[in-house]
Design a protein around this motif. Structure first.
Motif, PDB file in Angstrom:
ATOM      1  N   ASN A  42       0.791  -1.346  -0.094  1.00  0.00           N
ATOM      2  CA  ASN A  42       0.213  -0.158   0.428  1.00  0.00           C
ATOM      3  C   ASN A  42       0.720   1.263   0.167  1.00  0.00           C
ATOM      4  OD1 ASN A  42      -2.148  -1.668  -0.069  1.00  0.00           O
ATOM      5  ND2 ASN A  42      -2.261  -1.572   2.421  1.00  0.00           N
ATOM      6  N   ASP A  43       1.585   1.006   0.960  1.00  0.00           N
ATOM      7  CA  ASP A  43       2.409   2.238   0.882  1.00  0.00           C
ATOM      8  C   ASP A  43       3.693   2.608  -0.258  1.00  0.00           C
ATOM      9  OD1 ASP A  43       2.110   3.006   3.611  1.00  0.00           O
ATOM     10  OD2 ASP A  43       3.800   1.741   4.245  1.00  0.00           O
ATOM     11  N   ARG A  44       3.630   1.613  -1.109  1.00  0.00           N
ATOM     12  CA  ARG A  44       4.626   1.564  -2.721  1.00  0.00           C
ATOM     13  C   ARG A  44       3.453   1.663  -3.551  1.00  0.00           C
ATOM     14  NH1 ARG A  44       6.915  -2.963  -2.592  1.00  0.00           N
ATOM     15  NH2 ARG A  44       5.449  -4.257  -2.825  1.00  0.00           N
ATOM     16  N   ALA A  45       2.237   1.591  -3.663  1.00  0.00           N
ATOM     17  CA  ALA A  45       1.299   2.261  -4.755  1.00  0.00           C
ATOM     18  C   ALA A  45       0.969   3.115  -4.096  1.00  0.00           C
ATOM     19  CB  ALA A  45       0.174   1.168  -4.229  1.00  0.00           C
ATOM     20  N   SER A  46       0.875   3.865  -2.969  1.00  0.00           N
ATOM     21  CA  SER A  46       0.813   5.443  -2.815  1.00  0.00           C
ATOM     22  C   SER A  46       1.977   6.637  -3.013  1.00  0.00           C
ATOM     23  CB  SER A  46       0.891   5.490  -1.039  1.00  0.00           C
ATOM     24  OG  SER A  46       0.093   6.328  -1.021  1.00  0.00           O
ATOM     25  N   SER A  49       1.920   5.901  -7.522  1.00  0.00           N
ATOM     26  CA  SER A  49       0.326   6.864  -7.946  1.00  0.00           C
ATOM     27  C   SER A  49       1.220   8.430  -7.255  1.00  0.00           C
ATOM     28  CB  SER A  49      -0.477   7.118  -6.657  1.00  0.00           C
ATOM     29  OG  SER A  49      -2.027   7.482  -7.465  1.00  0.00           O
ATOM     30  N   ASP A  50       1.973   9.320  -6.376  1.00  0.00           N
ATOM     31  CA  ASP A  50       2.270  10.454  -5.525  1.00  0.00           C
ATOM     32  C   ASP A  50       3.235  10.716  -6.943  1.00  0.00           C
ATOM     33  OD1 ASP A  50       0.653  10.633  -3.606  1.00  0.00           O
ATOM     34  OD2 ASP A  50       2.413  10.225  -2.152  1.00  0.00           O
ATOM     35  N   MET A  51       4.469  10.023  -7.829  1.00  0.00           N
ATOM     36  CA  MET A  51       5.122  10.282  -8.472  1.00  0.00           C
ATOM     37  C   MET A  51       4.140  10.500  -9.544  1.00  0.00           C
ATOM     38  SD  MET A  51       8.425   8.474  -7.790  1.00  0.00           S
ATOM     39  CE  MET A  51       9.507   8.260  -6.155  1.00  0.00           C
ATOM     40  N   SER A  52       3.765   9.558  -9.783  1.00  0.00           N
ATOM     41  CA  SER A  52       2.665   9.113 -11.186  1.00  0.00           C
ATOM     42  C   SER A  52       1.770  11.173 -11.607  1.00  0.00           C
ATOM     43  CB  SER A  52       2.284   8.364 -11.121  1.00  0.00           C
ATOM     44  OG  SER A  52       1.019   9.059 -12.823  1.00  0.00           O
ATOM     45  N   LEU A  53       1.453  10.964 -10.397  1.00  0.00           N
ATOM     46  CA  LEU A  53       0.863  12.888 -10.481  1.00  0.00           C
ATOM     47  C   LEU A  53       1.576  14.019 -10.680  1.00  0.00           C
ATOM     48  CD1 LEU A  53      -1.878  14.326 -10.138  1.00  0.00           C
ATOM     49  CD2 LEU A  53      -1.870  14.431  -8.004  1.00  0.00           C
TER      50      LEU A  53
END
Length: 120
Positions: A42-46, A49-53
């Motif tokens: 979950n931390d990795r996905a978050s 996601s933040d980096m992608s944005l």
């Protein structure tokens, strides 16, 4: 447009460009510093996601910098402040609100109306 107004818009565009460049540099350094591998999915996905944005935003800013460079070229060529479609001078208030505008308010309004009609 008189030379003082052109100089004003040149300065505005250069300030925007400088601010965007600093944001991009800051993002690169932040991403390098925060490049940690989390054990928790979950931390990795978050984080991803933040980096992608963040990268999407920086890509928009990179495109805006290109547009600003075009506008600075138009200032040098003497074409800045004129509508690409009808050739009428773009209003100063519109250029103050959007220094990268290439269409007068009338042409832009017509474009938006056409876009809405096609979208229906």
């Amino acid at each position: 447009m008189n030379p003082d107004q052109l100089e004003h818009f040149r300065n505005v565009l250069n300030e925007i460009k400088l601010g965007l460049s600093q944001d991009i540099d800051r993002t690169v350094h932040t991403m390098q510093d925060e490049a940690t591998v989390f054990a928790d999915p979950n931390d990795r996905a978050s984080q991803e996601s933040d980096m992608s944005l963040e990268l999407r935003n920086r890509d928009r800013e990179r495109k805006l910098i290109k547009n600003i460079d075009k506008m600075l070229g138009r200032i040098e060529a003497g074409d800045y402040g004129y509508c690409d479609k009808c050739g009428v001078e773009i209003g100063l208030s519109r250029l103050e609100a959007r220094p990268t505008a290439t269409l007068c308010i009338d042409c832009k309004t017509l474009d938006e109306i056409r876009e809405r009609q096609v979208a229906k």
